[in-house]
Write a protein that holds these residues in place. Structure first.
Motif, mmCIF file in Angstrom:
data_model
loop_
_atom_site.group_PDB
_atom_site.id
_atom_site.type_symbol
_atom_site.label_atom_id
_atom_site.label_comp_id
_atom_site.label_asym_id
_atom_site.label_seq_id
_atom_site.Cartn_x
_atom_site.Cartn_y
_atom_site.Cartn_z
ATOM 1 N N LYS A 23 21.909 -19.561 -27.277
ATOM 2 C CA LYS A 23 21.810 -20.893 -26.640
ATOM 3 C C LYS A 23 20.414 -21.157 -26.102
ATOM 4 C CE LYS A 23 26.619 -21.610 -25.541
ATOM 5 N NZ LYS A 23 27.667 -21.172 -24.635
ATOM 6 N N ALA A 24 19.674 -20.092 -25.785
ATOM 7 C CA ALA A 24 18.280 -20.248 -25.332
ATOM 8 C C ALA A 24 17.328 -19.760 -26.425
ATOM 9 C CB ALA A 24 18.057 -19.475 -24.047
ATOM 10 N N LEU A 25 17.785 -19.827 -27.673
ATOM 11 C CA LEU A 25 16.998 -19.355 -28.827
ATOM 12 C C LEU A 25 16.446 -17.940 -28.592
ATOM 13 C CD1 LEU A 25 15.176 -22.607 -30.020
ATOM 14 C CD2 LEU A 25 17.468 -21.787 -30.529
ATOM 15 N N ASN A 26 17.297 -17.128 -27.932
ATOM 16 C CA ASN A 26 17.011 -15.698 -27.712
ATOM 17 C C ASN A 26 15.762 -15.460 -26.854
ATOM 18 O OD1 ASN A 26 19.249 -15.158 -29.362
ATOM 19 N ND2 ASN A 26 17.977 -15.306 -31.194
ATOM 20 N N ALA A 27 15.454 -16.421 -25.992
ATOM 21 C CA ALA A 27 14.287 -16.263 -25.117
ATOM 22 C C ALA A 27 14.436 -15.005 -24.262
ATOM 23 C CB ALA A 27 14.144 -17.499 -24.227
ATOM 24 N N LEU A 28 13.297 -14.370 -24.025
ATOM 25 C CA LEU A 28 13.278 -13.100 -23.297
ATOM 26 C C LEU A 28 13.160 -13.367 -21.800
ATOM 27 C CD1 LEU A 28 10.715 -11.188 -25.562
ATOM 28 C CD2 LEU A 28 13.215 -10.903 -25.553
ATOM 29 N N ASN A 29 14.262 -13.172 -21.078
ATOM 30 C CA ASN A 29 14.168 -13.155 -19.617
ATOM 31 C C ASN A 29 14.021 -11.698 -19.177
ATOM 32 O OD1 ASN A 29 16.714 -12.195 -20.078
ATOM 33 N ND2 ASN A 29 17.804 -13.854 -19.058
ATOM 34 N N ALA A 30 13.829 -11.498 -17.864
ATOM 35 C CA ALA A 30 13.583 -10.126 -17.386
ATOM 36 C C ALA A 30 14.779 -9.223 -17.705
ATOM 37 C CB ALA A 30 13.297 -10.154 -15.888
ATOM 38 N N ALA A 31 15.984 -9.766 -17.571
ATOM 39 C CA ALA A 31 17.175 -8.940 -17.830
ATOM 40 C C ALA A 31 17.200 -8.462 -19.283
ATOM 41 C CB ALA A 31 18.437 -9.748 -17.513
ATOM 42 N N THR A 32 16.834 -9.349 -20.207
ATOM 43 C CA THR A 32 16.831 -8.968 -21.635
ATOM 44 C C THR A 32 15.734 -7.946 -21.914
ATOM 45 O OG1 THR A 32 17.622 -11.189 -22.152
ATOM 46 C CG2 THR A 32 16.780 -9.890 -23.996
ATOM 47 N N LEU A 33 14.569 -8.144 -21.304
ATOM 48 C CA LEU A 33 13.485 -7.164 -21.492
ATOM 49 C C LEU A 33 13.934 -5.788 -21.013
ATOM 50 C CD1 LEU A 33 10.415 -9.291 -20.336
ATOM 51 C CD2 LEU A 33 10.808 -8.398 -22.634
ATOM 52 N N LYS A 34 14.603 -5.752 -19.847
ATOM 53 C CA LYS A 34 15.060 -4.456 -19.314
ATOM 54 C C LYS A 34 16.098 -3.833 -20.229
ATOM 55 C CE LYS A 34 13.967 -5.547 -14.557
ATOM 56 N NZ LYS A 34 14.426 -6.181 -13.337
ATOM 57 N N GLU A 35 17.005 -4.673 -20.763
ATOM 58 C CA GLU A 35 18.005 -4.129 -21.693
ATOM 59 C C GLU A 35 17.335 -3.576 -22.953
ATOM 60 O OE1 GLU A 35 22.140 -6.425 -20.530
ATOM 61 O OE2 GLU A 35 21.198 -6.931 -22.445
ATOM 62 N N LEU A 36 16.344 -4.281 -23.461
ATOM 63 C CA LEU A 36 15.637 -3.787 -24.657
ATOM 64 C C LEU A 36 14.940 -2.457 -24.360
ATOM 65 C CD1 LEU A 36 14.222 -7.153 -26.058
ATOM 66 C CD2 LEU A 36 15.646 -5.547 -27.349
ATOM 67 N N ILE A 37 14.319 -2.362 -23.192
ATOM 68 C CA ILE A 37 13.641 -1.101 -22.822
ATOM 69 C C ILE A 37 14.668 0.034 -22.773
ATOM 70 C CG2 ILE A 37 12.466 0.088 -20.913
ATOM 71 C CD1 ILE A 37 11.140 -2.743 -20.320
ATOM 72 N N ASN A 38 15.816 -0.222 -22.147
ATOM 73 C CA ASN A 38 16.860 0.812 -22.056
ATOM 74 C C ASN A 38 17.413 1.156 -23.430
ATOM 75 O OD1 ASN A 38 16.584 0.926 -19.315
ATOM 76 N ND2 ASN A 38 18.238 -0.528 -18.894
ATOM 77 N N PHE A 40 15.871 0.944 -26.358
ATOM 78 C CA PHE A 40 14.927 1.758 -27.141
ATOM 79 C C PHE A 40 14.819 3.179 -26.579
ATOM 80 C CE2 PHE A 40 13.913 -2.159 -29.280
ATOM 81 C CZ PHE A 40 13.616 -1.715 -30.562
ATOM 82 N N ALA A 41 15.006 3.347 -25.264
ATOM 83 C CA ALA A 41 15.008 4.708 -24.690
ATOM 84 C C ALA A 41 16.200 5.490 -25.236
ATOM 85 C CB ALA A 41 15.055 4.630 -23.165
ATOM 86 N N ALA A 42 17.347 4.832 -25.341
ATOM 87 C CA ALA A 42 18.543 5.503 -25.869
ATOM 88 C C ALA A 42 18.375 5.826 -27.351
ATOM 89 C CB ALA A 42 19.768 4.617 -25.643
ATOM 90 N N LEU A 85 6.387 -5.777 -17.837
ATOM 91 C CA LEU A 85 7.703 -5.419 -18.401
ATOM 92 C C LEU A 85 7.641 -5.558 -19.929
ATOM 93 C CD1 LEU A 85 10.324 -4.620 -16.937
ATOM 94 C CD2 LEU A 85 10.927 -7.050 -16.847
ATOM 95 N N GLY A 86 6.981 -6.620 -20.379
ATOM 96 C CA GLY A 86 6.785 -6.799 -21.819
ATOM 97 C C GLY A 86 5.986 -5.649 -22.414
ATOM 98 N N HIS A 87 4.937 -5.230 -21.718
ATOM 99 C CA HIS A 87 4.118 -4.117 -22.225
ATOM 100 C C HIS A 87 4.910 -2.809 -22.243
ATOM 101 C CE1 HIS A 87 0.651 -6.574 -22.688
ATOM 102 N NE2 HIS A 87 0.566 -6.861 -21.410
ATOM 103 N N GLU A 88 5.817 -2.668 -21.263
ATOM 104 C CA GLU A 88 6.669 -1.463 -21.242
ATOM 105 C C GLU A 88 7.564 -1.453 -22.485
ATOM 106 O OE1 GLU A 88 9.968 0.497 -18.312
ATOM 107 O OE2 GLU A 88 8.611 -0.952 -17.394
ATOM 108 N N LEU A 89 8.079 -2.620 -22.834
ATOM 109 C CA LEU A 89 8.900 -2.712 -24.049
ATOM 110 C C LEU A 89 8.045 -2.439 -25.291
ATOM 111 C CD1 LEU A 89 11.375 -3.392 -25.743
ATOM 112 C CD2 LEU A 89 10.813 -5.831 -25.443
ATOM 113 N N LEU A 117 5.202 -8.309 -33.482
ATOM 114 C CA LEU A 117 3.932 -7.607 -33.718
ATOM 115 C C LEU A 117 3.990 -6.142 -33.293
ATOM 116 C CD1 LEU A 117 1.428 -10.366 -32.516
ATOM 117 C CD2 LEU A 117 1.590 -9.449 -34.839
ATOM 118 N N CYS A 118 4.882 -5.812 -32.356
ATOM 119 C CA CYS A 118 5.018 -4.410 -31.920
ATOM 120 C C CYS A 118 5.724 -3.563 -32.975
ATOM 121 C CB CYS A 118 5.861 -4.307 -30.644
ATOM 122 S SG CYS A 118 5.196 -5.182 -29.271
ATOM 123 N N CYS A 119 6.437 -4.219 -33.878
ATOM 124 C CA CYS A 119 7.243 -3.487 -34.856
ATOM 125 C C CYS A 119 6.334 -2.962 -35.975
ATOM 126 C CB CYS A 119 8.333 -4.396 -35.425
ATOM 127 S SG CYS A 119 9.492 -4.956 -34.151
#
Ligand code: CO8
Length: 260
Positions: A23-38, A40-42, A85-89, A117-119
């Motif tokens: 619904k937000a065209l998958n925009a990255l909020n802080a919660a989503t960035l944190k989930e992505l970081i977690n 990728f750690a897993a 947070l973005g750089h951490e991801l 670009l990180c991929c």
């Protein structure tokens, strides 16, 4: 793993991570960035995962950028924290010793283009659109875009995209080397899985070393980078996969790699 803003599934050694806020065209909020970081750690610690595909939920977007509604009221300190947070991801993706394929299925704008670009490899649907539209919002890319885009497509083209805020389509992104291949939208995930499956069948310690040599070597002068490559090439000879790969070649049979 359960997430609020991501879908996650693993099959045949391939993890598919889907940023899922359509619904937000998958925009990255802080919660989503944190989930992505977690997430990728897993993935880093999960031996069952050999290759990762990163894509966007819904039909329209890979990721249409950082969440503008959330960013709007940040002060300078908070904005800097958000960018970090973005750089951490980015570090979690780039330092993962496994390949990450971006399957760009629509808008990849701002932080979304920067995430792609990180991929390691970018595949795109014909309807994908790329851009760094931050100047339209009175800001600049904050998730490595000024650096990674210039390193990938050159300073001149990166300057044009970043300074005009223009979007380019998948064909143009392919022409300038921003994406590796373009597919009809309906075929994108099949193509991404096919490529992921091909990579997953290789000696995965070697694939991880290749990722490290490409990533770290490109930040060094050529002589040091070739030294790094020689060290990693040597380390391959400490693996069972090197012995199996060369033995299998000489015995004219397919190799059975074990990832060690
Ligand atoms: N943030 C928040 N919401 C968004 C975003 C976004 N980036 N993009 C789209 N949305 C929302 C819209 O507000 C809209 O919500 P609603 O239905 O509630 O009104 C919904 O998604 C659908 O969007 P549109 O109605 O606008 O869809 P259109 O098809 O008309 O347009 C576009 C699609 C062209 C993609 C348009 O939505 C757009 O221009 N989006 C903004 C793109 C953009 O500017 N991105 C860059 C953001 S800045 C950034 O990424 C900086 C990163 C630096 C820090 C990163 C740290 C991680």
């Amino acid at each position: 793993m359960n997430f609020e803003n991501l879908l996650y599934e693993v099959s045949d050694g391939i993890a598919t991570v889907t940023v899922n806020r359509p619904k937000a065209l998958n925009a990255l909020n802080a919660a989503t960035l944190k989930e992505l970081i977690n997430c990728f750690a897993a993935i880093r610690d999960d031996e069952a995962v050999k290759v990762v595909i990163l894509t966007g939920g819904g039909e329209k977007a890979f990721v249409a950028g950082a969440d503008i509604a959330e960013m709007q009221s940040l002060d300078a300190v908070e904005a800097s924290r958000f960018a970090r947070l973005g750089h951490e991801l980015a570090a979690a993706v780039e330092e993962l010793p496994k390949p990450v394929i971006a399957a760009v299925n629509g808008y990849a704008l701002g932080g979304g283009c920067e995430l792609a670009l990180c991929c390691d490899i970018r595949l795109a649907a014909e309807n994908a659109q790329f851009g760094q539209p931050e100047v339209n919002l009175g800001v600049i890319p904050g998730f490595g875009g000024t650096q990674r885009l210039a390193r990938l497509i050159g300073k001149g083209l990166a300057s044009e995209l970043i300074m005009t805020g223009d979007m380019i389509d998948a064909a143009e992104a392919h022409r300038i080397g921003l994406v590796n291949k373009v597919f009809p939208a309906a075929d994108l995930m099949t193509a991404a899985r096919k490529m992921a499956g091909k990579i997953a069948s290789k000696g995965l310690v070697a694939v991880g070393f290749a990722k490290a040599a490409l990533r770290d070597g490109l930040e060094m002068d050529l002589a040091r980078a070739c030294n790094l490559e020689a060290d990693l090439f040597g380390l391959c000879f400490a693996t069972a996969d090197q012995k199996e790969g060369m033995q299998a070649f000489l015995e004219k049979r397919p190799a059975k790699f074990v990832g060690k």
